[in-house]
Design a protein around this motif. Structure first.
Motif: not given
Length: 512
Positions: A432-440, A358-365
């Motif tokens: 937290i949102e899941q898009e396939g194997n990606v966690l935003n 899985v991949q994890v993306n971190i969002f800043e605002d």
């Protein structure tokens, strides 16, 4: 019915019975006659008149406005007979002073500044007289308070302004707890004369005299230094008053508090902490501004060579200051009760689908953190009309024996009761949102402004099945993220997108 007359005694007007006036007049004439050879007799008589006026004042009230013969006789007994110091007096009428029913007044101490023995403003010497201890101990205490954070300077300035100087002989006697009667007046005058003759205070007097000379270099240097210090204090105080006023009234967008950047005004911050925001704001403002006023007053005294301000004004400010401190303390205690209980909520979510990684993306605002960004991820608090963003969620990556990826979100909060703590926890917003194997993942979390700051925190734990991998995208070197590894890993591994594999011993770094 008796005839009365009006007299001016020590600058105060009294109505007195005529026979009482004749007795009082003769009494003061006897004092002048007996002490005529005493050095400084005019000053001594003036001090005695001040003391007599004080005693008269104690015996008058709204129902009694005239000094009677009985009052005069009582005061004479308290002050003592001047004839006891006259070698040629035959002792007539002395029986009045020895067998009268009145008792000699006992001396009671009053707090004054002793500028005669003081090194600066006489505060230490005055306190030493009042508590009957060595003034060196008081001065050592001032030094300790200064070294302990500088509070000694402010306290000394306040004491200098608030405590009156012992100017008259009566005040100097009261400062030492001695009765202000003729015996002590004469003893005090003789002690001063003897000290001057024997040179007991030769060095001290010479320095003081040198300061009194207008053209003396030492005096000029001391005055110049005093004015420089006064200018600095006055300038700091005025700038502090302006800054503090603007700080509370202006709508600042950014300021720093405990190394944290805060987007919002001070009143919003106070409202987030205290149960009564308006009262807390006024109390904090009062506690902060009064010391600055004292600094301005002290600076003005030194810079413009002014006399100390009115004791009533200074004492009023001190009373208001102490009341504000007490009020703020009670308000702080009341607010502290809102942290009595702690509630933790846990929410476990499986990643939908079977993936080797899985991949994890971190969002800043809503802005994705990439490799090219160099964020320090300092704690950042932003306040809007409806919501507070309180910083970054703590992320931890751990291996699991489960066959599926999953994550758990822990939300913590405090409250005055467990129910309130639970409600505060449930109002925390973290997405937290899941898009396939990606966690935003949203790096920050927030809560409604009505919840106030009650220790809200968010912890995110991501579990990786053994043998599978997790990809952390972006430059997360300074983000509050932790990986459960066998050995301590280098933060530089997170400078760019990094790959980690779950093993029995923990997460292992697999490069980019």
């Amino acid at each position: 019915m008796k005839k009365t007359t009006t007299i001016n005694l020590a600058g105060m007007v009294y109505h007195i019975e005529e026979d009482a006036y004749q007795v009082l007049r003769q009494y003061i004439l006897d004092i002048k006659r007996v002490f005529s050879s005493q050095q400084g007799v005019e000053e001594m008589v003036s001090d005695i008149e001040v003391r007599i006026a004080e005693l008269f004042q104690e015996r008058l009230n709204k129902n009694k406005e005239v000094v009677t013969l009985a009052d005069v006789e009582e005061v004479m007994v308290i002050m003592g007979s001047p004839n006891q110091f006259d070698e040629n007096y035959d002792g007539e009428d002395e029986e009045f002073f020895h067998h009268n029913d009145y008792h000699q007044e006992q001396g009671s101490k009053r707090l004054y500044r002793d500028t005669d023995e003081g090194m600066l403003g006489g505060v230490s010497a005055g306190l030493a007289h009042y508590f009957n201890i060595d003034p060196v101990l008081i001065r050592v205490l001032w030094i300790v308070l200064v070294l302990a954070g500088g509070s000694g300077v402010l306290i000394y300035i306040i004491a200098w302004i608030a405590i009156p100087e012992a100017r008259t002989t009566a005040q100097k006697l009261q400062m030492k707890g001695q009765s202000a009667n003729l015996d002590n007046f004469r003893a005090f005058a003789e002690s001063v004369t003897n000290e001057a003759k024997t040179g007991f205070k030769r060095a001290s007097n010479s320095v003081k005299n040198s300061f009194k000379k207008k053209d003396n270099p030492i005096s000029n240097i001391a005055k110049a230094i005093g004015r420089v210090i006064g200018f600095v204090l006055f300038l700091v105080g005025v700038l502090g008053l302006i800054s503090l006023t603007l700080f509370f009234l202006a709508d600042y967008s950014f300021f720093f508090l405990n190394n944290e950047v805060i987007d919002g005004d001070i009143n919003s911050i106070i409202g987030l902490i205290f149960t009564s925001s308006v009262l807390a704001a006024w109390l904090i403002f009062t506690v902060s501004i009064i010391p600055l006023i004292f600094i301005v007053l002290a600076g003005g005294m030194l810079l413009f060579n002014q006399k100390p301000k009115s004791r009533t004004f200074v004492l009023t400010l001190l009373i208001i200051w102490f009341i504000a401190i007490i009020g703020l303390s009670f308000l702080g205690i009341r607010t502290g009760f809102d942290f009595k209980e702690t509630y933790k909520s846990h929410e476990k979510t499986y990643v939908e689908g079977v993936f080797p990684e899985v991949q994890v993306n971190i969002f800043e605002d809503d802005l994705l953190i990439t490799n090219s960004m160099d964020y320090d991820f300092d704690q950042f608090i932003s306040i809007t009309q409806n919501e507070v963003n309180l910083g970054y969620a703590r992320i931890e990556v751990l291996p699991t024996s489960d066959s599926l990826f999953y994550y758990s979100i822990e939300k913590r909060s405090n409250g005055g009761s467990l129910k309130t703590a639970k409600e505060n926890s449930e109002e925390i917003k973290f997405d937290i949102e899941q898009e396939g194997n990606v966690l935003n993942v949203s790096g920050k979390y927030g809560f409604p402004i009505e919840s106030k700051m009650r220790g809200q925190k968010v912890f995110l734990k991501i579990y990786v099945p053994i043998g599978k991998r997790i990809i952390l995208n972006g430059n997360l070197e300074d983000y509050p993220i932790r990986l459960q590894t066998r050995t301590r890993f280098n933060d530089e591994f997170l400078e760019q997108t990094s790959v980690w594999e779950a093993t029995q011993l923990g997460m292992e770094y697999r490069g980019l």
